[in-house]
Design an enzyme around this catalytic site. Structure first.
Site, PDB file in Angstrom:
ATOM      1  CG  PHE A  42      -2.026  -0.976   1.207  1.00 29.43           C
ATOM      2  CD1 PHE A  42      -2.465  -1.546   0.022  1.00 29.43           C
ATOM      3  CD2 PHE A  42      -2.656  -1.358   2.380  1.00 29.43           C
ATOM      4  CE1 PHE A  42      -3.500  -2.458  -0.003  1.00 29.43           C
ATOM      5  CE2 PHE A  42      -3.696  -2.271   2.379  1.00 29.43           C
ATOM      6  CZ  PHE A  42      -4.118  -2.825   1.185  1.00 29.43           C
ATOM      7  CB  SER A  43       0.220   4.805  -0.808  1.00 30.87           C
ATOM      8  OG  SER A  43      -0.925   4.987  -0.008  1.00 30.87           O
ATOM      9  CD  GLU A  44       2.717   6.594   3.713  1.00 27.76           C
ATOM     10  OE1 GLU A  44       3.410   5.914   4.508  1.00 27.76           O
ATOM     11  OE2 GLU A  44       3.143   7.582   3.107  1.00 27.76           O
ATOM     12  CB  THR A  45       2.438  -0.194   6.133  1.00 25.33           C
ATOM     13  OG1 THR A  45       1.984  -0.861   4.942  1.00 25.33           O
ATOM     14  CG2 THR A  45       2.259  -1.118   7.322  1.00 25.33           C
ATOM     15  CD1 TRP A 197       2.855   9.107  -4.149  1.00 22.72           C
ATOM     16  CD2 TRP A 197       4.077   9.121  -2.283  1.00 22.72           C
ATOM     17  NE1 TRP A 197       2.337   8.141  -3.312  1.00 22.72           N
ATOM     18  CE2 TRP A 197       3.064   8.130  -2.161  1.00 22.72           C
ATOM     19  CE3 TRP A 197       4.968   9.306  -1.236  1.00 22.72           C
ATOM     20  CZ2 TRP A 197       2.930   7.332  -1.033  1.00 22.72           C
ATOM     21  CZ3 TRP A 197       4.827   8.513  -0.099  1.00 22.72           C
ATOM     22  CH2 TRP A 197       3.819   7.551  -0.005  1.00 22.72           C
TER      23      TRP A 197
END
Length: 265
Positions: A42-45, A197
């Site tokens: 995912f884009s963030e964890t 990004w």
């Protein structure tokens, strides 16, 4: 390790921005957390650990690197804690010791983030070409976030952008991403935006809360108001409300839990 998947900045499954929330029972080193984030993809964890009572440490990792501040993963983590405890408010402390105060507010979650300034910047033409942007109304830079802000003429143009990501990542270095925004063409929203990004994360972040640390103030100055409804015109789409109060920005959003399980370490 207890792990959840949460769709943030939406009240519908499979919309908004998916984040993983990991609740380690023991300390993990940065290399292990980075490997887990890359595995999930995912884009963030977010990695969340209770310090005391309703105070938690939080660290964010994209598939490529650690990110100091992330809106949608903070929202996802808040959703999990509010769903599994009786707390009405919590405080997260990030890797830079920035405190993020979070509270329940009706059916939404209210997050308090810092406000960062922007400054004028010259942008390489090859970066604009890679994005497919012919003209800009403003070019700004957020040093705290290492993000370039570009305002363009219309929300329709914004939605239709199809960047060449190979050219984009080769057009600039030393930045984390490029935020492109436009005045809304819809009465339900004040402004639209998209965030690219590939330098630090994925090609495009589906819904981005962290950029409101400077984007809300940018539009507050332009529109002479302090409360906003924002729309991220990515493929998944997402929405949030923001409010500028002194040197803080409040971000209001919803989230949906879509998976609960155990990550085997």
């Amino acid at each position: 390790m207890k792990t959840y998947f949460v769709d943030s900045f939406t009240n519908e499954k499979f919309k908004g921005n998916p984040a993983a929330v990991c609740l380690p029972e023991k300390d993990l080193d940065s290399e292990t957390m980075q490997s887990i984030a890359a595995e999930i993809g995912f884009s963030e964890t977010a990695f969340v650990k209770q310090i005391k009572e309703n105070i938690y440490s939080i660290r964010f990792f994209s598939p490529k690197t650690e990110i100091p501040l992330c809106g949608h993963a903070t929202l996802a983590s808040s959703k999990i804690i509010f769903s599994t405890t009786s707390f009405e408010n919590i405080t997260f402390i990030n890797c830079n010791n920035v405190e993020l105060f979070i509270e329940k507010e009706a059916y939404k979650i209210k997050m308090q983030f810092p406000v960062y300034e922007t400054e004028a910047i010259e942008v390489p033409q090859k970066l604009l070409d890679a994005l497919g942007i012919a003209a800009t109304k403003a070019k700004r830079y957020s040093p705290n976030n290492k993000i370039i802000l570009l305002e363009i003429e219309s929300a329709r143009e914004l939605a239709n952008l199809k960047p060449d990501f190979t050219a984009l990542i080769n057009s600039h270095n030393g930045i984390s991403g490029v935020l492109v925004t436009a005045l809304s063409d819809n009465n339900n929203f004040d402004f639209h935006y998209r965030y690219f990004w590939p330098w630090a994360g994925t090609n495009e972040d589906p819904v981005t809360g962290g950029v409101q640390t400077f984007l809300t103030k940018y539009w507050a100055t332009k529109l002479n108001k302090t409360k906003f409804d924002a729309y991220q015109s990515s493929l998944r789409t997402g929405t949030m409300s923001t409010e500028l109060v002194d040197n803080k920005v409040y971000i209001f959003g919803e989230a949906v839990i879509v998976l609960e399980g155990n990550f085997i370490l």
